[in-house]
Design a protein around this motif. Structure first.
Motif, PDB file in Angstrom:
ATOM      1  N   GLU A   1      18.752 -20.537  -5.419  1.00 15.21           N
ATOM      2  CA  GLU A   1      17.818 -20.169  -6.475  1.00 15.21           C
ATOM      3  C   GLU A   1      16.810 -19.117  -6.001  1.00 15.21           C
ATOM      4  N   LEU A   2      16.427 -19.196  -4.755  1.00 18.59           N
ATOM      5  CA  LEU A   2      15.504 -18.183  -4.218  1.00 18.59           C
ATOM      6  C   LEU A   2      16.196 -16.845  -4.005  1.00 18.59           C
ATOM      7  N   ARG A   3      17.463 -16.887  -3.647  1.00 14.51           N
ATOM      8  CA  ARG A   3      18.199 -15.664  -3.368  1.00 14.51           C
ATOM      9  C   ARG A   3      18.405 -14.824  -4.628  1.00 14.51           C
TER      10      ARG A   3
ATOM     11  N   THR B   1      17.303 -11.104  -4.730  1.00 11.02           N
ATOM     12  CA  THR B   1      18.357 -10.086  -4.782  1.00 11.02           C
ATOM     13  C   THR B   1      18.063  -9.081  -5.904  1.00 11.02           C
ATOM     14  N   SER B   2      17.606  -9.615  -7.054  1.00  8.96           N
ATOM     15  CA  SER B   2      17.277  -8.719  -8.176  1.00  8.96           C
ATOM     16  C   SER B   2      16.129  -7.782  -7.804  1.00  8.96           C
TER      17      SER B   2
ATOM     18  N   PHE C   1      16.357  -3.624  -7.604  1.00  7.62           N
ATOM     19  CA  PHE C   1      15.527  -2.694  -8.377  1.00  7.62           C
ATOM     20  C   PHE C   1      14.664  -1.816  -7.462  1.00  7.62           C
ATOM     21  N   VAL C   2      14.216  -2.387  -6.335  1.00  4.20           N
ATOM     22  CA  VAL C   2      13.448  -1.576  -5.382  1.00  4.20           C
ATOM     23  C   VAL C   2      14.320  -0.458  -4.817  1.00  4.20           C
ATOM     24  N   GLU C   3      15.592  -0.770  -4.519  1.00  7.19           N
ATOM     25  CA  GLU C   3      16.509   0.267  -4.019  1.00  7.19           C
ATOM     26  C   GLU C   3      16.717   1.367  -5.071  1.00  7.19           C
ATOM     27  N   VAL C   4      16.851   0.926  -6.343  1.00 10.72           N
ATOM     28  CA  VAL C   4      17.021   1.909  -7.438  1.00 10.72           C
ATOM     29  C   VAL C   4      15.817   2.846  -7.495  1.00 10.72           C
TER      30      VAL C   4
ATOM     31  N   ALA D   1      12.729  -1.068 -14.373  1.00  6.19           N
ATOM     32  CA  ALA D   1      12.772  -1.651 -13.035  1.00  6.19           C
ATOM     33  C   ALA D   1      11.529  -2.498 -12.766  1.00  6.19           C
ATOM     34  N   LEU D   2      10.354  -1.948 -13.138  1.00  8.63           N
ATOM     35  CA  LEU D   2       9.116  -2.686 -12.874  1.00  8.63           C
ATOM     36  C   LEU D   2       9.035  -3.966 -13.696  1.00  8.63           C
TER      37      LEU D   2
END
Length: 510
Positions: A295-297, A301-302, A306-309, A324-325
């Protein structure tokens, strides 16, 4: 072999019991031997005393009427003494000063003694003639002279000058109230000592024989008696972790052993139950860590994606940046809620002291009614509140229970056709009166196989695991923990495609 050796250890129960039995037997045998020896000695001495007293019947007291025995002639004295003396009985004349005047020193074996003591004829005559006259002290003779009566039952066992034991009896001479002296008869009692010694040998032999028989029988009895105990010991020693279901036989025919076996069985049941609980806790912990990690992952992961995007240049595009924000914000909120729920459960697991007081359940619901209405959105929210429903609770915690149960109903009801009812009343549960809080919905319901699992952490029914329903399966776990800390009860009734009703029972002042 080791267990067999243990049975023969000196500090084992068997040998302690056997040793105690031996001590008791020895004490009893010694006590009986002493009692028998004293009784026999008293009987034999009394018999010999009677024989000596009977010799006084031969006396002619008319010749003993002189006021002072010191004036009696030797011939007169010997005539008197020889009438009461015999082969084994020495006669002596004692004056009132406690002094020996005369004793039959002549060869009394020449005297024809037709009424002699047959029991004493085995005594050696030469040895008898060498025996000295046993004497008391002057004070003891004075005490005898001052005693009332004719001293018919008086006798003593004395040592003469050669340390030979003799029995001595007396009779007063002259006036009983003011005697002029005593006639003393003495005879050796070696025959009594020989009889007593022979009896001692017999008693000792019998005692040893009885002791041996007692040890043999005691060993056999103790072996039979302690057999169930040895069986219990062997069974308990052989129990491993995989054998905790093993139980001891409780009907051995011995109350104490049966009680011990029952106690062991109770202990084994508790150990087995504790072991099973420990295994269950370990399994739940593994499942919890796995579910929590999962559940934490997901939100992490999301957020990471979005940070990578954004780092690849999406930040320059306003629409992509807003998307993204907003997604990062939503996932961080989900993550924050998950962490907060875990912290709440951790705090409840420690069973903190909860401050509780009497609260109006209806007033509490009315306080949060606007928030509940917002939570339900377009769903129909109804209230069926009875008057004066009070319970002993922690107000803030019960608010959270209502929020969690309402949110659970929201997650499983249709957005437009859903209907949720919150009701209060009094009711009886397990023969006790409670304030009752009910939250009903017309949602999808809970499968019967999942009813017992709904309070497990991270548990979600297979039909409710889609992202559309959201949640982490912690809401009902928090509800159950809060209800327990408030000394309440919770019950659920559900039917697929019909709806679910959660009933919370809260303690009242009564």
């Amino acid at each position: 072999m080791k267990r067999l050796k243990n049975k023969f250890k000196i500090n084992s129960l068997k040998w302690q019991l056997l040793f105690s039995l031996m001590i008791i037997l020895v004490i009893l045998l010694i006590t009986m031997g002493i009692f028998q020896s004293i009784s026999m000695e008293k009987y034999l001495c009394e018999d010999k005393r009677q024989v000596l007293q009977q010799r006084f019947h031969n006396l002619d007291f008319s010749k003993l009427s002189k006021e002072d025995l010191n004036t009696i002639t030797k011939t007169e004295a010997m005539e008197i003494l020889n009438r009461v003396a015999s082969k084994n009985i020495r006669a002596s004349l004692i004056n009132k000063n406690g002094e020996l005047i005369y004793s039959n020193l002549e060869d009394i074996t020449k005297k024809d003694d037709n009424d002699g003591d047959e029991d004493n004829k085995e005594i050696d005559e030469k040895s008898f003639k060498r025996l000295k006259v046993p004497m008391l002290s002057k004070d003891e003779y004075s005490s005898l002279l001052n005693k009332s009566g004719n001293l018919e039952h008086e006798y003593k066992t004395l040592k003469d000058e050669d340390n030979n034991y003799q029995m001595v009896v007396w009779i007063k001479v002259g006036d009983l109230s003011s005697p002029s002296g005593l006639i003393q008869l003495s005879t050796p009692i070696q025959d009594i000592k020989d009889i007593l010694l022979k009896q001692l040998y017999v008693d000792s032999t019998l005692s040893i024989f009885i002791l041996i028989i007692g040890i043999i029988m005691g060993t056999a009895i103790f072996n039979r008696t302690l057999k169930p105990l040895y069986k219990i010991t062997n069974t308990v020693e052989g129990i491993e972790v995989t054998d905790l279901h093993t139980r001891l036989e409780e009907k051995n025919g011995q109350f104490e052993i049966d009680r011990l076996a029952k106690s062991f069985n109770i202990m084994l049941s508790r150990i087995e139950e504790s072991f099973e609980k420990e295994q269950l806790i370990k399994e739940k912990m593994r499942s919890f860590v796995s579910d929590a990690s999962h559940e934490l992952r997901t939100p992490l992961t999301s957020i990471h994606g979005f940070v990578e995007v954004l780092l690849r240049g999406a930040a320059k595009n306003k629409d992509q940046l807003d998307l993204a924000l907003n997604s990062i914000l939503m996932e961080s909120e989900r993550l924050t809620k998950l962490v907060n729920d875990l912290l709440i459960l951790t705090k409840l697991d420690k069973k903190p002291v909860v401050e509780m007081k009497e609260e109006d359940i209806n007033g509490l619901i009315q306080e949060i009614q606007p928030q509940l209405q917002v939570l339900c959105e377009n769903r129909k929210l109804q209230f069926d509140l009875k008057e004066d429903i009070y319970a002993i609770i922690n107000k803030d915690q019960i608010k959270q229970v209502i929020f969690n149960l309402t949110q659970n109903a929201v997650l499983h009801t249709d957005k437009t056709k859903g209907s949720i009812t919150i009701a209060t009343d009094f009711g009886i549960f397990e023969n006790q009166r409670f304030a009752v809080l009910k939250i009903c919905d017309n949602g999808t319901g809970i499968p019967e196989k999942d009813i017992k699992k709904i309070y497990d952490r991270f548990f979600r029914s297979e039909t409710h695991r889609s992202r559309e329903h959201g949640g982490y399966g912690l809401g009902l776990s928090i509800v159950k923990a809060i209800i327990d800390s408030n000394n309440g009860k919770i019950k659920v009734e559900s039917q697929l495609e019909v709806g679910t009703t959660f009933t919370v029972y809260l303690k009242t002042e009564n």
